[in-house]
Design a protein around this motif. Structure first.
Motif, PDB file in Angstrom:
ATOM      1  N   ILE A 103      46.527 -29.875  36.338  1.00  0.00           N
ATOM      2  CA  ILE A 103      46.381 -29.392  34.958  1.00  0.00           C
ATOM      3  C   ILE A 103      47.285 -28.180  34.721  1.00  0.00           C
ATOM      4  N   ASN A 104      47.242 -27.244  35.646  1.00  0.00           N
ATOM      5  CA  ASN A 104      48.069 -26.039  35.519  1.00  0.00           C
ATOM      6  C   ASN A 104      49.556 -26.371  35.517  1.00  0.00           C
ATOM      7  N   LYS A 105      49.949 -27.266  36.401  1.00  0.00           N
ATOM      8  CA  LYS A 105      51.363 -27.646  36.490  1.00  0.00           C
ATOM      9  C   LYS A 105      51.813 -28.358  35.213  1.00  0.00           C
ATOM     10  N   ALA A 106      50.957 -29.241  34.708  1.00  0.00           N
ATOM     11  CA  ALA A 106      51.298 -29.989  33.495  1.00  0.00           C
ATOM     12  C   ALA A 106      51.467 -29.054  32.300  1.00  0.00           C
ATOM     13  N   ILE A 107      50.596 -28.060  32.202  1.00  0.00           N
ATOM     14  CA  ILE A 107      50.686 -27.093  31.100  1.00  0.00           C
ATOM     15  C   ILE A 107      51.961 -26.264  31.223  1.00  0.00           C
ATOM     16  N   ASP A 108      52.223 -25.761  32.421  1.00  0.00           N
ATOM     17  CA  ASP A 108      53.397 -24.909  32.628  1.00  0.00           C
ATOM     18  C   ASP A 108      54.706 -25.656  32.386  1.00  0.00           C
ATOM     19  N   ALA A 109      54.674 -26.977  32.568  1.00  0.00           N
ATOM     20  CA  ALA A 109      55.883 -27.785  32.398  1.00  0.00           C
ATOM     21  C   ALA A 109      56.083 -28.240  30.958  1.00  0.00           C
ATOM     22  N   THR A 110      55.184 -27.826  30.070  1.00  0.00           N
ATOM     23  CA  THR A 110      55.229 -28.284  28.681  1.00  0.00           C
ATOM     24  C   THR A 110      55.314 -27.093  27.731  1.00  0.00           C
ATOM     25  N   ILE A 111      56.428 -26.981  27.030  1.00  0.00           N
ATOM     26  CA  ILE A 111      56.642 -25.844  26.123  1.00  0.00           C
ATOM     27  C   ILE A 111      55.512 -25.729  25.107  1.00  0.00           C
ATOM     28  N   GLY A 112      55.117 -26.867  24.539  1.00  0.00           N
ATOM     29  CA  GLY A 112      54.122 -26.860  23.474  1.00  0.00           C
ATOM     30  C   GLY A 112      52.703 -26.542  23.914  1.00  0.00           C
ATOM     31  N   LEU A 113      52.462 -26.483  25.221  1.00  0.00           N
ATOM     32  CA  LEU A 113      51.109 -26.190  25.704  1.00  0.00           C
ATOM     33  C   LEU A 113      50.988 -24.807  26.343  1.00  0.00           C
ATOM     34  N   ARG A 114      52.102 -24.184  26.610  1.00  0.00           N
ATOM     35  CA  ARG A 114      52.054 -22.893  27.303  1.00  0.00           C
ATOM     36  C   ARG A 114      51.262 -21.836  26.525  1.00  0.00           C
ATOM     37  N   ASN A 115      51.404 -21.842  25.207  1.00  0.00           N
ATOM     38  CA  ASN A 115      50.688 -20.839  24.412  1.00  0.00           C
ATOM     39  C   ASN A 115      49.221 -21.201  24.209  1.00  0.00           C
ATOM     40  N   LYS A 116      48.795 -22.279  24.836  1.00  0.00           N
ATOM     41  CA  LYS A 116      47.398 -22.714  24.753  1.00  0.00           C
ATOM     42  C   LYS A 116      46.727 -22.692  26.130  1.00  0.00           C
ATOM     43  N   LYS A 117      47.454 -22.241  27.128  1.00  0.00           N
ATOM     44  CA  LYS A 117      46.955 -22.321  28.505  1.00  0.00           C
ATOM     45  C   LYS A 117      45.629 -21.595  28.674  1.00  0.00           C
ATOM     46  N   ASP A 118      45.535 -20.391  28.135  1.00  0.00           N
ATOM     47  CA  ASP A 118      44.290 -19.636  28.276  1.00  0.00           C
ATOM     48  C   ASP A 118      43.128 -20.360  27.606  1.00  0.00           C
ATOM     49  N   LEU A 119      43.397 -20.995  26.459  1.00  0.00           N
ATOM     50  CA  LEU A 119      42.348 -21.754  25.763  1.00  0.00           C
ATOM     51  C   LEU A 119      41.846 -22.903  26.635  1.00  0.00           C
ATOM     52  N   ILE A 120      42.781 -23.624  27.220  1.00  0.00           N
ATOM     53  CA  ILE A 120      42.425 -24.795  28.031  1.00  0.00           C
ATOM     54  C   ILE A 120      41.645 -24.386  29.276  1.00  0.00           C
ATOM     55  N   LEU A 121      42.118 -23.356  29.960  1.00  0.00           N
ATOM     56  CA  LEU A 121      41.454 -22.928  31.196  1.00  0.00           C
ATOM     57  C   LEU A 121      40.075 -22.330  30.915  1.00  0.00           C
ATOM     58  N   GLN A 122      39.957 -21.598  29.815  1.00  0.00           N
ATOM     59  CA  GLN A 122      38.642 -21.064  29.441  1.00  0.00           C
ATOM     60  C   GLN A 122      37.682 -22.197  29.078  1.00  0.00           C
ATOM     61  N   PHE A 123      38.227 -23.225  28.445  1.00  0.00           N
ATOM     62  CA  PHE A 123      37.402 -24.387  28.100  1.00  0.00           C
ATOM     63  C   PHE A 123      36.874 -25.053  29.361  1.00  0.00           C
ATOM     64  N   ILE A 124      37.731 -25.226  30.341  1.00  0.00           N
ATOM     65  CA  ILE A 124      37.312 -25.845  31.609  1.00  0.00           C
ATOM     66  C   ILE A 124      36.196 -25.023  32.248  1.00  0.00           C
ATOM     67  N   ASP A 125      36.352 -23.707  32.221  1.00  0.00           N
ATOM     68  CA  ASP A 125      35.330 -22.824  32.802  1.00  0.00           C
ATOM     69  C   ASP A 125      34.000 -22.916  32.055  1.00  0.00           C
ATOM     70  N   SER A 126      34.066 -23.287  30.776  1.00  0.00           N
ATOM     71  CA  SER A 126      32.843 -23.327  29.958  1.00  0.00           C
ATOM     72  C   SER A 126      32.028 -24.610  30.160  1.00  0.00           C
ATOM     73  N   LEU A 127      32.613 -25.597  30.813  1.00  0.00           N
ATOM     74  CA  LEU A 127      31.930 -26.881  30.978  1.00  0.00           C
ATOM     75  C   LEU A 127      30.788 -26.786  31.985  1.00  0.00           C
ATOM     76  N   ASP A 128      29.731 -27.535  31.693  1.00  0.00           N
ATOM     77  CA  ASP A 128      28.649 -27.662  32.666  1.00  0.00           C
ATOM     78  C   ASP A 128      28.379 -29.143  32.902  1.00  0.00           C
ATOM     79  N   ALA A 129      27.376 -29.436  33.696  1.00  0.00           N
ATOM     80  CA  ALA A 129      27.104 -30.820  34.096  1.00  0.00           C
ATOM     81  C   ALA A 129      26.780 -31.726  32.914  1.00  0.00           C
ATOM     82  N   HIS A 130      26.266 -31.157  31.839  1.00  0.00           N
ATOM     83  CA  HIS A 130      25.840 -31.963  30.691  1.00  0.00           C
ATOM     84  C   HIS A 130      26.905 -32.069  29.597  1.00  0.00           C
TER      85      HIS A 130
END
Length: 225
Positions: A103-130
């Motif tokens: 996921i990190n590599k894919a984001i870093d390799a994509t210009i259009g996603l770099r400015n959203k990296k923190d959003l994506i990683l914070q979202f992943i951290d917010s997920l729970d089992a449900h």
């Protein structure tokens, strides 16, 4: 060494672009997906390092150095691909760290996603089992979008109703426009006793913030704010 890499990888990108038109090339790529993402990421880093400040679309840095950014953009990954990886990561009970690396590599390799990296990683951290990834993503992004726009409004003392209306139109149209009176309504009144050029500086600063906000959220959220 940096310039040598830029020239060499630019040549590889041009060659790949030509070969991609031939069926025989598919499946016979020399570089693995991960290698390609690593090289893309480094290439974008060097582009950001070499380009002149304020000239974000400049691809010819000097007569000797040309960046093939359009070819980079042709193979960019979109948010749907990232969310599929997130689903896989979530399904594996957030244990497979290799997927997180992907996921990190894919984001870093994509210009259009770099400015959203923190959003994506914070979202992943917010997920729970449900969590249901797609639903959770939409809710999360809508919340973050409101929070960040409200913060800009607060920082710049903007008219909340007019700002939301202005950005709503931008999301519906697919671009920000400064013609007409809509943008002027967003700005707070400036005293006639303010220093010369104050309104112009304010206008430029607010426009820059709203443009960055638009670029951050437009491709990853619905049209309504």
């Amino acid at each position: 060494a940096k310039k040598d890499f830029i020239k060499l990888y630019g040549a590889i990108l041009r060659l790949q672009n030509i070969l991609s038109a031939f069926d025989e090339f598919k499946g016979n790529e020399i570089l693995t997906e991960r290698d390609t993402q690593d090289y893309h990421s480094l290439y974008i880093d060097l582009y950001n390092e070499f380009r002149k400040t304020g000239d974000e679309e400049k691809e010819v840095i000097n007569d000797d150095l040309v960046f093939e950014m359009e070819l980079i953009k042709q193979v960019e990954i979109n948010i749907d691909y990232i969310l599929e990886l997130v689903k896989k990561y979530h399904k594996d009970h957030i244990k497979n760290k290799e997927i997180l690396v992907d996921i990190n590599k894919a984001i870093d390799a994509t210009i259009g996603l770099r400015n959203k990296k923190d959003l994506i990683l914070q979202f992943i951290d917010s997920l729970d089992a449900h969590s249901v990834v797609d639903e959770a993503w939409q809710t999360y992004i809508e919340t973050k979008r409101r929070e960040e726009l409200d913060e800009i409004i607060k920082q710049e003392n903007l008219n909340p109703e007019e700002t939301y209306k202005f950005m709503q139109n931008a999301f519906l149209n697919g671009y920000i426009t400064t013609t007409g009176t809509d943008f002027a309504k967003v700005l707070p009144p400036i005293s006639r006793f303010s220093p010369t050029g104050e309104r112009s500086k304010k206008r430029e600063r607010v426009l820059n913030k709203l443009t960055l906000f638009f670029e951050r959220f437009f491709t990853i959220s619905s049209g309504k704010i």
